[in-house]
Scaffold this active site. Structure first.
Site, PDB file in Angstrom:
ATOM      1  N   ARG A 108       9.081  11.382   7.570  1.00  0.00           N
ATOM      2  CA  ARG A 108       9.857  10.845   6.436  1.00  0.00           C
ATOM      3  C   ARG A 108       9.750  11.753   5.206  1.00  0.00           C
ATOM      4  O   ARG A 108       8.693  12.252   4.869  1.00  0.00           O
ATOM      5  CB  ARG A 108       9.362   9.452   6.062  1.00  0.00           C
ATOM      6  CG  ARG A 108      10.037   8.942   4.768  1.00  0.00           C
ATOM      7  CD  ARG A 108       9.793   7.510   4.479  1.00  0.00           C
ATOM      8  NE  ARG A 108       8.430   7.103   4.654  1.00  0.00           N
ATOM      9  CZ  ARG A 108       8.046   5.835   4.820  1.00  0.00           C
ATOM     10  NH1 ARG A 108       8.955   4.882   4.824  1.00  0.00           N
ATOM     11  NH2 ARG A 108       6.786   5.527   4.964  1.00  0.00           N
ATOM     12  N   LYS A 130      12.033  -0.914   8.028  1.00  0.00           N
ATOM     13  CA  LYS A 130      12.401  -2.038   7.142  1.00  0.00           C
ATOM     14  C   LYS A 130      13.339  -1.552   6.022  1.00  0.00           C
ATOM     15  O   LYS A 130      14.388  -2.151   5.780  1.00  0.00           O
ATOM     16  CB  LYS A 130      11.140  -2.689   6.538  1.00  0.00           C
ATOM     17  CG  LYS A 130      10.170  -3.226   7.577  1.00  0.00           C
ATOM     18  CD  LYS A 130       8.977  -3.925   6.948  1.00  0.00           C
ATOM     19  CE  LYS A 130       8.085  -2.983   6.167  1.00  0.00           C
ATOM     20  NZ  LYS A 130       7.409  -1.934   6.978  1.00  0.00           N
ATOM     21  N   ARG A 185       2.681 -10.106   3.445  1.00  0.00           N
ATOM     22  CA  ARG A 185       1.944  -9.165   4.287  1.00  0.00           C
ATOM     23  C   ARG A 185       0.613  -9.740   4.754  1.00  0.00           C
ATOM     24  O   ARG A 185      -0.163  -9.039   5.390  1.00  0.00           O
ATOM     25  CB  ARG A 185       1.661  -7.904   3.482  1.00  0.00           C
ATOM     26  CG  ARG A 185       2.625  -6.775   3.757  1.00  0.00           C
ATOM     27  CD  ARG A 185       2.326  -5.684   2.773  1.00  0.00           C
ATOM     28  NE  ARG A 185       2.451  -4.408   3.363  1.00  0.00           N
ATOM     29  CZ  ARG A 185       3.505  -3.616   3.207  1.00  0.00           C
ATOM     30  NH1 ARG A 185       4.537  -4.016   2.496  1.00  0.00           N
ATOM     31  NH2 ARG A 185       3.520  -2.434   3.739  1.00  0.00           N
ATOM     32  N   ARG A 218      -2.982   2.609   6.875  1.00  0.00           N
ATOM     33  CA  ARG A 218      -1.906   1.610   6.709  1.00  0.00           C
ATOM     34  C   ARG A 218      -1.645   0.870   8.021  1.00  0.00           C
ATOM     35  O   ARG A 218      -1.415  -0.342   8.031  1.00  0.00           O
ATOM     36  CB  ARG A 218      -0.625   2.293   6.224  1.00  0.00           C
ATOM     37  CG  ARG A 218      -0.704   2.663   4.747  1.00  0.00           C
ATOM     38  CD  ARG A 218       0.345   3.670   4.356  1.00  0.00           C
ATOM     39  NE  ARG A 218       1.691   3.242   4.626  1.00  0.00           N
ATOM     40  CZ  ARG A 218       2.734   4.072   4.779  1.00  0.00           C
ATOM     41  NH1 ARG A 218       2.551   5.368   4.699  1.00  0.00           N
ATOM     42  NH2 ARG A 218       3.926   3.595   4.991  1.00  0.00           N
ATOM     43  N   ARG A 224       6.136  11.255   0.759  1.00  0.00           N
ATOM     44  CA  ARG A 224       5.465  10.181   0.028  1.00  0.00           C
ATOM     45  C   ARG A 224       3.956  10.395   0.049  1.00  0.00           C
ATOM     46  O   ARG A 224       3.418  10.789   1.090  1.00  0.00           O
ATOM     47  CB  ARG A 224       5.817   8.838   0.682  1.00  0.00           C
ATOM     48  CG  ARG A 224       6.428   7.833  -0.253  1.00  0.00           C
ATOM     49  CD  ARG A 224       6.999   6.666   0.484  1.00  0.00           C
ATOM     50  NE  ARG A 224       6.002   5.742   1.010  1.00  0.00           N
ATOM     51  CZ  ARG A 224       6.276   4.571   1.588  1.00  0.00           C
ATOM     52  NH1 ARG A 224       7.540   4.197   1.705  1.00  0.00           N
ATOM     53  NH2 ARG A 224       5.334   3.786   2.034  1.00  0.00           N
TER      54      ARG A 224
HETATM   55  P1  AP5 Z   1      11.614   3.266   6.775  1.00  0.00           P
HETATM   56  O1  AP5 Z   1      12.888   2.527   6.848  1.00  0.00           O
HETATM   57  O2  AP5 Z   1      11.263   3.936   5.487  1.00  0.00           O
HETATM   58  O3  AP5 Z   1      10.422   2.358   7.330  1.00  0.00           O
HETATM   59  P2  AP5 Z   1       9.636   1.163   6.632  1.00  0.00           P
HETATM   60  O4  AP5 Z   1       9.408   0.119   7.668  1.00  0.00           O
HETATM   61  O5  AP5 Z   1      10.326   0.743   5.365  1.00  0.00           O
HETATM   62  O6  AP5 Z   1       8.274   1.909   6.373  1.00  0.00           O
HETATM   63  P3  AP5 Z   1       7.327   1.964   5.107  1.00  0.00           P
HETATM   64  O7  AP5 Z   1       6.341   3.046   5.451  1.00  0.00           O
HETATM   65  O8  AP5 Z   1       8.090   2.129   3.831  1.00  0.00           O
HETATM   66  O9  AP5 Z   1       6.687   0.572   5.181  1.00  0.00           O
HETATM   67  P4  AP5 Z   1       5.365   0.155   4.576  1.00  0.00           P
HETATM   68  O10 AP5 Z   1       5.419  -1.297   4.832  1.00  0.00           O
HETATM   69  O11 AP5 Z   1       4.161   0.870   5.044  1.00  0.00           O
HETATM   70  O12 AP5 Z   1       5.484   0.667   3.073  1.00  0.00           O
HETATM   71  P5  AP5 Z   1       5.839  -0.076   1.736  1.00  0.00           P
HETATM   72  O13 AP5 Z   1       6.595   0.860   0.902  1.00  0.00           O
HETATM   73  O14 AP5 Z   1       6.380  -1.436   1.963  1.00  0.00           O
HETATM   74  O15 AP5 Z   1      11.656   4.370   7.945  1.00  0.00           O
HETATM   75  C1  AP5 Z   1      10.612   5.319   8.101  1.00  0.00           C
HETATM   76  C2  AP5 Z   1      11.222   6.678   8.495  1.00  0.00           C
HETATM   77  O16 AP5 Z   1      11.837   6.563   9.771  1.00  0.00           O
HETATM   78  C3  AP5 Z   1      12.309   7.176   7.547  1.00  0.00           C
HETATM   79  O17 AP5 Z   1      12.209   8.571   7.449  1.00  0.00           O
HETATM   80  C4  AP5 Z   1      13.614   6.781   8.247  1.00  0.00           C
HETATM   81  O18 AP5 Z   1      14.642   7.693   7.935  1.00  0.00           O
HETATM   82  C5  AP5 Z   1      13.224   6.857   9.708  1.00  0.00           C
HETATM   83  N1  AP5 Z   1      13.879   5.852  10.542  1.00  0.00           N
HETATM   84  C6  AP5 Z   1      14.096   4.541  10.239  1.00  0.00           C
HETATM   85  N2  AP5 Z   1      14.710   3.917  11.266  1.00  0.00           N
HETATM   86  C7  AP5 Z   1      14.862   4.854  12.247  1.00  0.00           C
HETATM   87  C8  AP5 Z   1      15.409   4.836  13.565  1.00  0.00           C
HETATM   88  N3  AP5 Z   1      15.941   3.713  14.083  1.00  0.00           N
HETATM   89  N4  AP5 Z   1      15.397   5.980  14.274  1.00  0.00           N
HETATM   90  C9  AP5 Z   1      14.876   7.110  13.762  1.00  0.00           C
HETATM   91  N5  AP5 Z   1      14.343   7.196  12.520  1.00  0.00           N
HETATM   92  C10 AP5 Z   1      14.331   6.087  11.779  1.00  0.00           C
HETATM   93  O19 AP5 Z   1       4.349  -0.286   1.113  1.00  0.00           O
HETATM   94  C11 AP5 Z   1       3.585   0.812   0.640  1.00  0.00           C
HETATM   95  C12 AP5 Z   1       2.262   0.304   0.094  1.00  0.00           C
HETATM   96  O20 AP5 Z   1       2.502  -0.606  -1.007  1.00  0.00           O
HETATM   97  C13 AP5 Z   1       1.390  -0.498   1.076  1.00  0.00           C
HETATM   98  O21 AP5 Z   1       0.593   0.332   1.889  1.00  0.00           O
HETATM   99  C14 AP5 Z   1       0.567  -1.372   0.100  1.00  0.00           C
HETATM  100  O22 AP5 Z   1      -0.492  -0.629  -0.453  1.00  0.00           O
HETATM  101  C15 AP5 Z   1       1.570  -1.684  -1.014  1.00  0.00           C
HETATM  102  N6  AP5 Z   1       2.295  -2.959  -0.770  1.00  0.00           N
HETATM  103  C16 AP5 Z   1       3.629  -3.125  -0.518  1.00  0.00           C
HETATM  104  N7  AP5 Z   1       3.920  -4.421  -0.335  1.00  0.00           N
HETATM  105  C17 AP5 Z   1       2.754  -5.101  -0.461  1.00  0.00           C
HETATM  106  C18 AP5 Z   1       2.400  -6.476  -0.330  1.00  0.00           C
HETATM  107  N8  AP5 Z   1       3.304  -7.425  -0.022  1.00  0.00           N
HETATM  108  N9  AP5 Z   1       1.093  -6.815  -0.521  1.00  0.00           N
HETATM  109  C19 AP5 Z   1       0.163  -5.888  -0.826  1.00  0.00           C
HETATM  110  N10 AP5 Z   1       0.426  -4.583  -0.937  1.00  0.00           N
HETATM  111  C20 AP5 Z   1       1.722  -4.179  -0.754  1.00  0.00           C
END
Ligand code: AP5
Length: 238
Positions: free
Chosen positions: A137, A22, A97, A183, A172
């Site tokens: 990552r 994402k 979410r 997660r 992270r």
């Molecule tokens: P990346 O692009 O970073 O993936 P992502 O989908 O953004 O993954 P996240 O782990 O950041 O998502 P998440 O939803 O768990 O975390 P968030 O920060 O929102 O890619 C991942 C890796 O793969 C990178 O190294 C990248 O380089 C690589 N990559 C990407 N595309 C690739 C490809 N095509 N090929 C190869 N490699 C690739 O949330 C964190 C925490 O915050 C949650 O657990 C929760 O506690 C809280 N939170 C956030 N939003 C909410 C909400 N709405 N409600 C409640 N709690 C929330």
């Protein structure tokens, strides 16, 4: 791709499991369509780093791989959507979410008279691929920068100093194996059902998110064009 503002507007949600890409895809989308990215995870991590009231509330939930309480994230998103830069569109990354957040977003849109959700881009990856991406990552430790690397696909500089800002590149906190498992479970239990919600609403665009990042980006652009005529630089509102 150009980043110029277009005449229409485009309101997008990025939906997908942890590690689906994402954040990576948000970069290309926001530059191409000139819309601001609202990433709840990034906002929460910055709040934790700054030790704000929101950060203190969110910290332990994030550490355990659970969702931060709905009232906290709903308030963050409502405040962001009210900003001037969201008038011509926005890109929600990591929100909603669960069903309660989806309903709160719909209520905010209604109450504030905002334009509706145009498309929900669902990045579909296997669990195996999501784990591979998350475990490799690495991120810039400077919250102002937050540049993302991957040990295999996008290796950080050998000295582990960010190529963009020079700060240290780290793993992270919530990318530790035990938190990653939690997660993914949270995603399956609370978030995955939104796919059917938005499919039913006719707004879902499902993308095969495996393959190189640029290939996935092209699939997203192709799907947005086919489903509503939105194209980088010339987004058209139907
Ligand atoms: P990346 O692009 O970073 O993936 P992502 O989908 O953004 O993954 P996240 O782990 O950041 O998502 P998440 O939803 O768990 O975390 P968030 O920060 O929102 O890619 C991942 C890796 O793969 C990178 O190294 C990248 O380089 C690589 N990559 C990407 N595309 C690739 C490809 N095509 N090929 C190869 N490699 C690739 O949330 C964190 C925490 O915050 C949650 O657990 C929760 O506690 C809280 N939170 C956030 N939003 C909410 C909400 N709405 N409600 C409640 N709690 C929330």
């Amino acid at each position: 791709m150009t980043g110029r503002r277009r005449s229409g507007s485009l309101n997008l949600i990025l939906l997908g499991a942890p590690g689906a890409g994402k954040g990576t895809q948000a970069q290309g989308i926001k530059d191409a369509f000139g819309i601001p990215q609202i990433a709840t995870g990034d906002i929460l991590r910055a709040a934790v780093a700054a030790g704000t009231e929101v950060g203190l509330k969110a910290d332990s939930y994030m550490d355990r791989g659970e969702l931060v309480p709905d009232d906290v994230v709903v308030a963050i998103v409502a405040e962001q959507l009210a900003q001037d830069d969201c008038r011509d569109g926005w890109l929600l990354d990591g929100f909603p979410r669960n069903a309660a957040q989806a309903e709160a977003l719909e209520a905010t849109i209604r109450e504030k008279g905002l334009a509706p959700i145009d498309r929900v881009v669902y990045l579909n990856v296997s669990e195996e691929e999501a784990v591979r991406r998350i475990s490799g990552r690495r991120v810039c430790s400077n919250p102002e920068c937050g540049n993302t690397y991957h040990v295999e696909f996008m290796p950080p500089p050998a000295d582990m100093k960010c190529g963009k800002c020079g700060a240290e590149v780290v793993q992270r906190d919530d990318d530790r194996p035990e938190t990653v498992r939690a997660r993914l479970e949270t995603y399956k239990r609370e978030t995955a059902e939104l796919v059917e919600r938005y499919r039913g609403a006719g707004t879902l665009v499902e993308i095969d998110a495996e393959g190189k990042p640029e290939e996935v980006t092209e699939r997203i652009f192709t799907a947005l064009k086919a489903s509503g005529g939105w194209a980088p630089g010339i987004a058209v509102k139907r």
